[in-house]
Write an enzyme that holds these catalytic residues in place. Structure first.
Site, PDB file in Angstrom:
ATOM      1  N   CYS A  84       0.837  -1.203   0.000  1.00 13.70           N
ATOM      2  CA  CYS A  84       0.000   0.000   0.000  1.00 13.70           C
ATOM      3  C   CYS A  84       0.875   1.257   0.000  1.00 13.70           C
ATOM      4  O   CYS A  84       1.566   1.520  -0.976  1.00 13.70           O
ATOM      5  CB  CYS A  84      -0.979  -0.052   1.171  1.00 13.70           C
ATOM      6  SG  CYS A  84      -2.370   1.051   0.943  1.00 13.70           S
ATOM      7  N   HIS A 176      -3.273  -5.525   0.618  1.00 12.61           N
ATOM      8  CA  HIS A 176      -2.735  -5.865   1.941  1.00 12.61           C
ATOM      9  C   HIS A 176      -2.682  -7.384   2.115  1.00 12.61           C
ATOM     10  O   HIS A 176      -3.665  -7.987   2.532  1.00 12.61           O
ATOM     11  CB  HIS A 176      -3.628  -5.255   3.033  1.00 12.61           C
ATOM     12  CG  HIS A 176      -3.487  -3.777   3.152  1.00 12.61           C
ATOM     13  ND1 HIS A 176      -2.553  -3.187   3.966  1.00 12.61           N
ATOM     14  CD2 HIS A 176      -4.136  -2.768   2.530  1.00 12.61           C
ATOM     15  CE1 HIS A 176      -2.638  -1.875   3.857  1.00 12.61           C
ATOM     16  NE2 HIS A 176      -3.592  -1.593   2.985  1.00 12.61           N
ATOM     17  N   GLU A 178      -1.264  -8.925   4.406  1.00 11.19           N
ATOM     18  CA  GLU A 178      -1.235  -9.272   5.837  1.00 11.19           C
ATOM     19  C   GLU A 178      -2.634  -9.426   6.414  1.00 11.19           C
ATOM     20  O   GLU A 178      -2.797  -9.903   7.537  1.00 11.19           O
ATOM     21  CB  GLU A 178      -0.454  -8.191   6.617  1.00 11.19           C
ATOM     22  CG  GLU A 178      -1.144  -6.846   6.801  1.00 11.19           C
ATOM     23  CD  GLU A 178      -0.947  -5.889   5.626  1.00 11.19           C
ATOM     24  OE1 GLU A 178      -0.676  -6.376   4.507  1.00 11.19           O
ATOM     25  OE2 GLU A 178      -1.111  -4.666   5.817  1.00 11.19           O
ATOM     26  N   SER A 230       1.398 -13.150  38.393  1.00 14.38           N
ATOM     27  CA  SER A 230       0.040 -12.627  38.538  1.00 14.38           C
ATOM     28  C   SER A 230      -0.996 -13.726  38.349  1.00 14.38           C
ATOM     29  O   SER A 230      -2.133 -13.611  38.767  1.00 14.38           O
ATOM     30  CB  SER A 230      -0.206 -11.539  37.491  1.00 14.38           C
ATOM     31  OG  SER A 230      -0.182 -12.119  36.199  1.00 14.38           O
ATOM     32  N   GLY A 231      -0.581 -14.801  37.649  1.00  9.97           N
ATOM     33  CA  GLY A 231      -1.546 -15.837  37.286  1.00  9.97           C
ATOM     34  C   GLY A 231      -1.991 -15.679  35.847  1.00  9.97           C
ATOM     35  O   GLY A 231      -2.719 -16.515  35.324  1.00  9.97           O
ATOM     36  N   GLY A 232      -1.541 -14.631  35.182  1.00  5.03           N
ATOM     37  CA  GLY A 232      -1.859 -14.443  33.764  1.00  5.03           C
ATOM     38  C   GLY A 232      -0.972 -15.318  32.897  1.00  5.03           C
ATOM     39  O   GLY A 232       0.008 -15.898  33.379  1.00  5.03           O
ATOM     40  N   VAL A 233      -1.338 -15.420  31.616  1.00  4.65           N
ATOM     41  CA  VAL A 233      -0.621 -16.321  30.709  1.00  4.65           C
ATOM     42  C   VAL A 233       0.865 -15.976  30.631  1.00  4.65           C
ATOM     43  O   VAL A 233       1.728 -16.850  30.747  1.00  4.65           O
ATOM     44  CB  VAL A 233      -1.192 -16.223  29.267  1.00  4.65           C
ATOM     45  CG1 VAL A 233      -0.472 -17.181  28.337  1.00  4.65           C
ATOM     46  CG2 VAL A 233      -2.658 -16.492  29.263  1.00  4.65           C
ATOM     47  N   ASP A 234       1.174 -14.680  30.460  1.00  3.92           N
ATOM     48  CA  ASP A 234       2.555 -14.310  30.177  1.00  3.92           C
ATOM     49  C   ASP A 234       3.489 -14.636  31.345  1.00  3.92           C
ATOM     50  O   ASP A 234       4.529 -15.266  31.158  1.00  3.92           O
ATOM     51  CB  ASP A 234       2.658 -12.814  29.828  1.00  3.92           C
ATOM     52  CG  ASP A 234       1.742 -12.442  28.675  1.00  3.92           C
ATOM     53  OD1 ASP A 234       1.383 -13.344  27.897  1.00  3.92           O
ATOM     54  OD2 ASP A 234       1.379 -11.251  28.545  1.00  3.92           O
ATOM     55  N   THR A 236       2.993 -16.706  33.743  1.00  3.87           N
ATOM     56  CA  THR A 236       3.018 -18.147  34.027  1.00  3.87           C
ATOM     57  C   THR A 236       3.952 -18.874  33.060  1.00  3.87           C
ATOM     58  O   THR A 236       4.738 -19.734  33.457  1.00  3.87           O
ATOM     59  CB  THR A 236       1.581 -18.723  33.954  1.00  3.87           C
ATOM     60  OG1 THR A 236       0.755 -17.942  34.811  1.00  3.87           O
ATOM     61  CG2 THR A 236       1.528 -20.164  34.394  1.00  3.87           C
TER      62      THR A 236
END
Ligand code: XMP
Length: 611
Positions: A84, A176, A178, A230-234, A236
């Site tokens: 683009c 595009h 993507e 924290s218990g969040g995905v990242d 953990t």
């Protein structure tokens, strides 16, 4: 970002908007590492890559907008592909022409002129996605047209949809690739990366794990890592990776209950780490009082965020001291977009500060005291890594929860109406816009954050009332955004009657209000789980807004279930009416709640969170 010399890499030049991250994720799908670079980065930086992709942009190439980027990239003997805006810039640089006003929107058929390695394995006609005001109308001497589009039967061809020079190894796509609507965009990107740039597909999750383990060992030496879990995905997934690298003895985990968690969440986190066998050096502190003290009387969203971020560090440092953990590095589960979004790019307004990039952390990073093994990954890649490391499926697919937790979902106010004059003009305009749908509505006298044309907006929501199906509600919202200034959210009233009056209530971050929000949020989450909808929803903030309805002295609760892929854009999810009815009955029965509404807003113009 650490420089990865083990793999061939592609630079994705970020000209703004949403495009660069999408391009980078698609390059990575072909097992080649892509990194976001800024248009002003030095030639020496670009020299290290095996290929360069120039993203699209909200700027207009025909008017010479955003043209002050590093043009020395064109002197490098490295293949360049533009999409683009990037495509138009390449055409212009090599003697072609770009005009304004020749636009295409939506699906188009790309007719490929002849076989070319960029289109290897594809058909002669490919569905592509167009979204542009400017067009290339001529190419320079070394270039040829590789493809043109036809928008509908009988329309004249739109020339130069794909261009290229094999001699210079410069290429451009007007469309595009993507975006998923370009059906074989992945293949086109992989063809460039592999066939034109000659990149080897070595960047796999297996190699990532091996390399990160080596890097962690190298950076940490004989010290230890202390990580806020924290218990969040990242965090953990990061914990699991640290434990693989250093062994459980040199990993200290601290879970802080900051008083801003979901109902019973800390107990769940403790149990999860126990199930994962990571409870050897697991510490827990209930720091609710410390956080509430730091938040006392704070009303402004950024003040609250800063107070929460700073308090995390204070609590963390004092716990480290209390536990006798010395000479540790701070582990963080920071992911790639977090490092890019906070002021990382000149073009994106800093919409919000990420809590893991507050000044105090930046100082520690500069001193080499922070280790972030996920800093190169997008969320989908973190999840893939987590599954590879054997973390439970339900944990990996939990909804993302912001670092400041319910702190950004409990709105505060000094009780004053902002922009009272503007509200008087907005109110009749809203009624006018809704009349043709048989709906009524009114602006709500508080403001929330939104994003318009990539910039932050701070404007009023409108509450819409009446029976209508989702399509009509979506259309009515669109009409309001188009015709009424000063609005960035639309809400659908879930109670039986349209409120007669709204008034902001003076309200701050108190334990009682947090408990009330926790209860509303719990009912919402249970509702999603009971109806088997949890997995279909990407995220679902529940927000407590200090606006009293009809003089009750009680507050307004907002439900915001959304669909999204990367949080960059979002649409409101459409929940079944029986679930909404259950939620209406349960939430409005809570003492302290007098109103309930459903956020209908897409992002943009709203953000996912309210502040
Ligand atoms: P917005 O509201 O900008 O949110 O559309 C996009 C995603 O980011 C999360 N979010 C945050 N996460 N600290 C975080 O760790 C924050 O201050 C913060 N603010 C928003 C939000 O939940 C969504 O997933």
């Amino acid at each position: 970002m650490q420089h990865d010399l083990n793999h061939d890499r592609i630079a994705v030049v970020d000209f703004g908007g949403q495009y660069a991250h999408l391009i980078a994720t698609k390059v990575r799908r072909s097992k080649v590492l892509a990194e976001i670079r800024q248009p002003e980065d030095s030639t020496d930086i670009f020299r290290q890559y095996k290929g360069i992709i120039l993203s699209g942009s909200p700027a207009l190439s025909s008017f010479g907008e955003d043209s002050a980027y590093n043009k020395e990239i064109y002197d490098l003997d490295i293949p360049i592909l533009g999409f683009c805006f990037g495509h138009q810039e390449i055409a212009k640089h090599y003697g072609g022409a770009v005009v304004n006003g020749k636009q295409e929107w939506g699906h188009a058929d790309l007719h490929i002129n002849h076989d070319h390695p960029l289109f290897a394995g594809l058909g002669k006609v490919e569905q592509v996605w167009m979204s542009h005001f400017d067009s290339v109308t001529a190419v320079g001497p070394d270039f040829e047209e590789l493809g043109h589009t036809i928008l509908g039967a009988g329309s004249p061809p739109h020339r130069f949809a794909a261009i290229g020079s094999d001699k210079l190894r410069r290429y451009g796509f007007q469309f595009h690739p993507e975006v998923d609507d370009t059906l074989h965009g992945n293949e086109m990107i992989a063809n460039f990366v592999r066939n034109i740039c000659g990149c080897l597909p070595t960047w796999t999750m297996d190699s990532y794990v091996t390399e990160q383990i080596a890097r962690i060992r190298d950076q940490v030496g004989d010290r230890s890592v202390f990580l806020l879990a924290s218990g969040g995905v990242d965090s953990t997934v990061a914990a699991r990776l640290f434990s693989e690298a250093l062994g459980p003895d040199r990993l200290n985990l601290l879970h802080v209950d900051n008083g801003l968690m979901r109902k019973d969440e800390s107990a769940g986190v403790i149990e999860m780490f126990r199930d994962m066998g990571l409870d050897r050096n697991f510490h827990f502190i209930d720091a609710t009082d410390t956080f509430l003290e730091a938040l006392a009387g704070k009303i402004e969203p950024e003040d609250k965020r800063r107070a929460i971020g700073d308090t995390f560090i204070t609590v963390f440092e004092s716990e480290a001291k209390r536990l006798g953990i010395e000479d540790h590095l701070l582990g963080q589960g920071t992911i790639y977009p977090d490092t890019i979004e906070t002021g990382g790019t000149k073009r994106a307004d800093t919409i919000k500060t990420h809590h893991n990039r507050v000044p105090i952390i930046e100082e520690m990073i500069a001193a080499g005291k922070v280790v972030e093994p996920l800093a190169d990954l997008y969320k989908v890649e973190v999840r893939e890594l987590g599954e590879m490391l054997g973390i439970a499926h339900d944990m990996i697919w939990r909804h993302p929860f912001p670092g400041p937790g319910l702190g950004v979902r409990l709105l505060c106010s000094d009780g004053r109406i902002e922009d009272a004059d503007a509200l008087e003009t907005i109110a009749p305009a809203v009624m006018g816009a809704l009349a043709k749908y048989g709906l009524t509505g009114a602006p709500v006298p508080i403001k929330s954050v939104g994003v318009k044309a990539d910039l932050r907006s701070y404007e009023h929501p409108v509450l819409i009332h009446g029976d209508a199906d989702w399509d009509i509600l979506a259309e009515a919202s669109g009409t309001i955004f188009k015709t009424v200034d000063g609005i960035n959210r639309t809400l659908w009233n879930l109670t039986d009657t349209m409120p007669g009056s709204f008034k902001p209530l003076a309200a701050t971050m108190t334990r009682d209000r947090l408990d009330l929000l926790r209860e509303c949020d719990h009912l919402m989450m249970e509702g999603l789980r009971n109806h088997g909808l949890y997995g279909e929803i990407w995220q679902c903030p529940t927000v407590l807004v200090p606006v009293e309805i009809d003089g009750t002295g009680q507050e307004l609760c907002i439900l915001r279930p959304i669909h999204s892929e990367r949080a960059m854009t979002a649409t409101a999810a459409r929940l079944p009416h029986d679930l909404l009815e259950e939620l209406r009955a349960a939430i409005t029965a809570l003492p302290g709640i007098s109103g309930l509404a459903y956020d209908l807003t897409s992002k943009p113009p709203g953000t996912i969170e309210w502040e």
